[in-house]
Design a protein around this motif. Structure first.
Motif, PDB file in Angstrom:
ATOM      1  N   LEU A   1       0.849  -1.196   0.000  1.00  0.00           N
ATOM      2  CA  LEU A   1       0.000   0.000   0.000  1.00  0.00           C
ATOM      3  C   LEU A   1       0.887   1.250   0.000  1.00  0.00           C
ATOM      4  CD1 LEU A   1      -2.620  -1.285   2.582  1.00  0.00           C
ATOM      5  CD2 LEU A   1      -2.982  -0.979   0.128  1.00  0.00           C
ATOM      6  N   ASP A   2       1.571   1.460  -1.116  1.00  0.00           N
ATOM      7  CA  ASP A   2       2.455   2.617  -1.267  1.00  0.00           C
ATOM      8  C   ASP A   2       1.616   3.860  -1.542  1.00  0.00           C
ATOM      9  OD1 ASP A   2       4.707   0.537  -3.160  1.00  0.00           O
ATOM     10  OD2 ASP A   2       4.768   1.009  -1.021  1.00  0.00           O
ATOM     11  N   PHE A   3       2.014   4.978  -0.928  1.00  0.00           N
ATOM     12  CA  PHE A   3       1.274   6.224  -1.123  1.00  0.00           C
ATOM     13  C   PHE A   3       2.222   7.409  -1.108  1.00  0.00           C
ATOM     14  CE2 PHE A   3       1.954   6.185   3.359  1.00  0.00           C
ATOM     15  CZ  PHE A   3       2.012   7.514   3.738  1.00  0.00           C
ATOM     16  N   THR A   4       1.774   8.498  -1.704  1.00  0.00           N
ATOM     17  CA  THR A   4       2.438   9.789  -1.554  1.00  0.00           C
ATOM     18  C   THR A   4       1.350  10.854  -1.493  1.00  0.00           C
ATOM     19  OG1 THR A   4       4.052  11.360  -2.416  1.00  0.00           O
ATOM     20  CG2 THR A   4       2.789  10.113  -4.058  1.00  0.00           C
ATOM     21  N   LEU A   5       1.540  11.806  -0.612  1.00  0.00           N
ATOM     22  CA  LEU A   5       0.589  12.911  -0.486  1.00  0.00           C
ATOM     23  C   LEU A   5       1.167  14.199  -1.068  1.00  0.00           C
ATOM     24  CD1 LEU A   5      -0.816  12.198   3.093  1.00  0.00           C
ATOM     25  CD2 LEU A   5      -1.625  11.338   0.882  1.00  0.00           C
ATOM     26  N   ARG A   6       2.313  14.076  -1.701  1.00  0.00           N
ATOM     27  CA  ARG A   6       2.936  15.232  -2.347  1.00  0.00           C
ATOM     28  C   ARG A   6       2.118  15.626  -3.564  1.00  0.00           C
ATOM     29  NH1 ARG A   6       7.743  11.857  -1.275  1.00  0.00           N
ATOM     30  NH2 ARG A   6       8.695  12.712   0.589  1.00  0.00           N
ATOM     31  N   PRO A   7       2.022  16.860  -3.908  1.00  0.00           N
ATOM     32  CA  PRO A   7       2.706  18.031  -3.374  1.00  0.00           C
ATOM     33  C   PRO A   7       1.965  18.708  -2.220  1.00  0.00           C
ATOM     34  CG  PRO A   7       1.473  18.695  -5.287  1.00  0.00           C
ATOM     35  CD  PRO A   7       1.256  17.204  -5.113  1.00  0.00           C
ATOM     36  N   TYR A   8       0.889  18.111  -1.739  1.00  0.00           N
ATOM     37  CA  TYR A   8       0.064  18.759  -0.713  1.00  0.00           C
ATOM     38  C   TYR A   8       0.655  18.644   0.674  1.00  0.00           C
ATOM     39  CZ  TYR A   8      -2.984  18.632  -4.698  1.00  0.00           C
ATOM     40  OH  TYR A   8      -3.482  18.782  -5.959  1.00  0.00           O
ATOM     41  N   VAL A   9       1.199  17.478   0.990  1.00  0.00           N
ATOM     42  CA  VAL A   9       1.846  17.228   2.274  1.00  0.00           C
ATOM     43  C   VAL A   9       3.106  16.433   1.971  1.00  0.00           C
ATOM     44  CG1 VAL A   9       1.598  16.181   4.565  1.00  0.00           C
ATOM     45  CG2 VAL A   9      -0.408  17.130   3.431  1.00  0.00           C
ATOM     46  N   ASP A  10       4.205  16.809   2.568  1.00  0.00           N
ATOM     47  CA  ASP A  10       5.489  16.164   2.268  1.00  0.00           C
ATOM     48  C   ASP A  10       5.617  14.850   3.028  1.00  0.00           C
ATOM     49  OD1 ASP A  10       7.982  15.702   1.196  1.00  0.00           O
ATOM     50  OD2 ASP A  10       9.025  17.002   2.627  1.00  0.00           O
ATOM     51  N   VAL A  11       4.878  13.858   2.555  1.00  0.00           N
ATOM     52  CA  VAL A  11       4.950  12.534   3.174  1.00  0.00           C
ATOM     53  C   VAL A  11       4.623  11.480   2.117  1.00  0.00           C
ATOM     54  CG1 VAL A  11       2.547  12.507   3.983  1.00  0.00           C
ATOM     55  CG2 VAL A  11       4.234  11.105   5.138  1.00  0.00           C
ATOM     56  N   SER A  12       5.344  10.385   2.217  1.00  0.00           N
ATOM     57  CA  SER A  12       5.066   9.220   1.381  1.00  0.00           C
ATOM     58  C   SER A  12       5.546   8.003   2.152  1.00  0.00           C
ATOM     59  CB  SER A  12       5.777   9.331   0.035  1.00  0.00           C
ATOM     60  OG  SER A  12       7.176   9.354   0.217  1.00  0.00           O
ATOM     61  N   GLY A  13       5.175   6.843   1.695  1.00  0.00           N
ATOM     62  CA  GLY A  13       5.619   5.635   2.367  1.00  0.00           C
ATOM     63  C   GLY A  13       4.755   4.460   1.994  1.00  0.00           C
TER      64      GLY A  13
ATOM     65  N   MET B   1      -8.260  14.286  -0.274  1.00  0.00           N
ATOM     66  CA  MET B   1      -8.610  13.394   0.836  1.00  0.00           C
ATOM     67  C   MET B   1      -9.688  12.406   0.404  1.00  0.00           C
ATOM     68  SD  MET B   1      -8.050  12.305   3.809  1.00  0.00           S
ATOM     69  CE  MET B   1      -8.935  11.136   4.823  1.00  0.00           C
ATOM     70  N   SER B   2     -10.664  12.872  -0.355  1.00  0.00           N
ATOM     71  CA  SER B   2     -11.712  11.981  -0.850  1.00  0.00           C
ATOM     72  C   SER B   2     -11.122  10.895  -1.740  1.00  0.00           C
ATOM     73  CB  SER B   2     -12.774  12.769  -1.627  1.00  0.00           C
ATOM     74  OG  SER B   2     -13.480  13.612  -0.757  1.00  0.00           O
ATOM     75  N   ALA B   3     -10.184  11.272  -2.604  1.00  0.00           N
ATOM     76  CA  ALA B   3      -9.555  10.293  -3.497  1.00  0.00           C
ATOM     77  C   ALA B   3      -8.705   9.303  -2.708  1.00  0.00           C
ATOM     78  CB  ALA B   3      -8.713  11.014  -4.551  1.00  0.00           C
ATOM     79  N   PHE B   4      -7.975   9.782  -1.690  1.00  0.00           N
ATOM     80  CA  PHE B   4      -7.172   8.898  -0.844  1.00  0.00           C
ATOM     81  C   PHE B   4      -8.075   7.895  -0.126  1.00  0.00           C
ATOM     82  CE2 PHE B   4      -5.293   7.854   3.305  1.00  0.00           C
ATOM     83  CZ  PHE B   4      -4.082   7.300   2.905  1.00  0.00           C
ATOM     84  N   SER B   5      -9.172   8.390   0.422  1.00  0.00           N
ATOM     85  CA  SER B   5     -10.115   7.536   1.136  1.00  0.00           C
ATOM     86  C   SER B   5     -10.695   6.471   0.205  1.00  0.00           C
ATOM     87  CB  SER B   5     -11.244   8.388   1.724  1.00  0.00           C
ATOM     88  OG  SER B   5     -12.207   7.580   2.334  1.00  0.00           O
ATOM     89  N   LYS B   6     -11.073   6.878  -0.987  1.00  0.00           N
ATOM     90  CA  LYS B   6     -11.631   5.938  -1.963  1.00  0.00           C
ATOM     91  C   LYS B   6     -10.591   4.883  -2.343  1.00  0.00           C
ATOM     92  CE  LYS B   6     -13.656   5.589  -6.525  1.00  0.00           C
ATOM     93  NZ  LYS B   6     -13.956   6.242  -7.781  1.00  0.00           N
TER      94      LYS B   6
ATOM     95  N   LEU C   1      -3.203  14.051   7.183  1.00  0.00           N
ATOM     96  CA  LEU C   1      -4.409  13.877   6.370  1.00  0.00           C
ATOM     97  C   LEU C   1      -5.320  15.097   6.442  1.00  0.00           C
ATOM     98  CD1 LEU C   1      -5.218  10.126   7.110  1.00  0.00           C
ATOM     99  CD2 LEU C   1      -4.310  11.099   4.981  1.00  0.00           C
ATOM    100  N   GLN C   2      -5.350  15.764   7.591  1.00  0.00           N
ATOM    101  CA  GLN C   2      -6.190  16.960   7.744  1.00  0.00           C
ATOM    102  C   GLN C   2      -5.724  18.103   6.856  1.00  0.00           C
ATOM    103  OE1 GLN C   2      -7.678  18.042  11.811  1.00  0.00           O
ATOM    104  NE2 GLN C   2      -6.324  16.349  12.380  1.00  0.00           N
ATOM    105  N   LYS C   3      -4.472  18.085   6.450  1.00  0.00           N
ATOM    106  CA  LYS C   3      -3.929  19.154   5.603  1.00  0.00           C
ATOM    107  C   LYS C   3      -4.290  18.986   4.128  1.00  0.00           C
ATOM    108  CE  LYS C   3       0.017  19.975   8.623  1.00  0.00           C
ATOM    109  NZ  LYS C   3       1.482  19.874   8.749  1.00  0.00           N
ATOM    110  N   LEU C   4      -4.808  17.824   3.761  1.00  0.00           N
ATOM    111  CA  LEU C   4      -5.121  17.577   2.356  1.00  0.00           C
ATOM    112  C   LEU C   4      -6.348  18.365   1.907  1.00  0.00           C
ATOM    113  CD1 LEU C   4      -4.656  13.701   2.149  1.00  0.00           C
ATOM    114  CD2 LEU C   4      -3.104  15.484   1.298  1.00  0.00           C
ATOM    115  N   PRO C   5      -6.330  18.857   0.662  1.00  0.00           N
ATOM    116  CA  PRO C   5      -7.548  19.466   0.112  1.00  0.00           C
ATOM    117  C   PRO C   5      -8.667  18.423   0.056  1.00  0.00           C
ATOM    118  CG  PRO C   5      -5.633  19.962  -1.271  1.00  0.00           C
ATOM    119  CD  PRO C   5      -5.197  18.936  -0.261  1.00  0.00           C
TER     120      PRO C   5
ATOM    121  N   ALA D   1      -3.058   1.227  -7.807  1.00  0.00           N
ATOM    122  CA  ALA D   1      -2.100   2.318  -7.893  1.00  0.00           C
ATOM    123  C   ALA D   1      -0.871   1.913  -8.692  1.00  0.00           C
ATOM    124  CB  ALA D   1      -1.682   2.777  -6.492  1.00  0.00           C
ATOM    125  N   ALA D   2      -0.593   0.617  -8.760  1.00  0.00           N
ATOM    126  CA  ALA D   2       0.581   0.135  -9.473  1.00  0.00           C
ATOM    127  C   ALA D   2       0.327   0.040 -10.971  1.00  0.00           C
ATOM    128  CB  ALA D   2       1.014  -1.232  -8.929  1.00  0.00           C
ATOM    129  N   GLY D   3      -0.904   0.212 -11.389  1.00  0.00           N
ATOM    130  CA  GLY D   3      -1.207   0.216 -12.814  1.00  0.00           C
ATOM    131  C   GLY D   3      -1.846  -0.980 -13.227  1.00  0.00           C
TER     132      GLY D   3
END
Length: 143
Positions: free
Chosen positions: A13-25, A111-116, A103-107, A141-143
């Protein structure tokens, strides 16, 4: 007879919240209890929203006046509290990565797309191995 090998059955479950929040993992694969707690918390949030806004749960259609009355009850403080609870629920499912604060910092739409995405990855019926067949499931997400 082949043995069972859990490695590679699901994609990370790889994710990145960039460019909105500087976090990925990579989100730690949630336990069954975490998924159950997530589902219960989401259901409770839906019920809370209905109660607070005076919306019935019977699926009946609202009139324009009823709809406008509900919209009139939505204020910034209620929205902030709901966003905070939503972020906490999702962060708990992810074992704290990403954090609720991140997560609260996301537009809203991000956030809706991340949740989905997260819900589809974890709750997708394709993820259930059946009849003894174990097939690797590629992350959307991997294609």
């Amino acid at each position: 007879m082949a043995g069972f090998d859990a490695d590679g059955i699901v994609e990370p479950l790889d994710f990145t919240l960039r460019p909105y929040v500087d976090v990925s993992g990579t989100i730690t694969e949630p336990t069954s209890l975490q998924v159950q707690a997530f589902q219960s918390a989401v259901a409770q949030e839906v019920e809370r929203g209905r109660r607070e806004l005076g919306i019935g749960g019977g699926g009946e259609e609202m009139t324009n006046d009823q709809f406008l009355a509900v919209l009139g009850k939505i204020d910034p403080e209620r929205t902030r509290a709901q966003v905070k609870r939503q972020a906490e629920i999702h962060s708990a499912l992810c074992s704290g990565k990403p954090t609720a604060a991140q997560l609260q910092k996301l537009p809203h739409r991000i956030m809706s797309a991340f949740s989905k995405w997260l819900s589809e990855e974890l709750l997708n019926p394709e993820a259930k191995a059946g009849a003894g067949n174990v097939t690797p499931i590629r992350s959307k997400a991997a294609g």
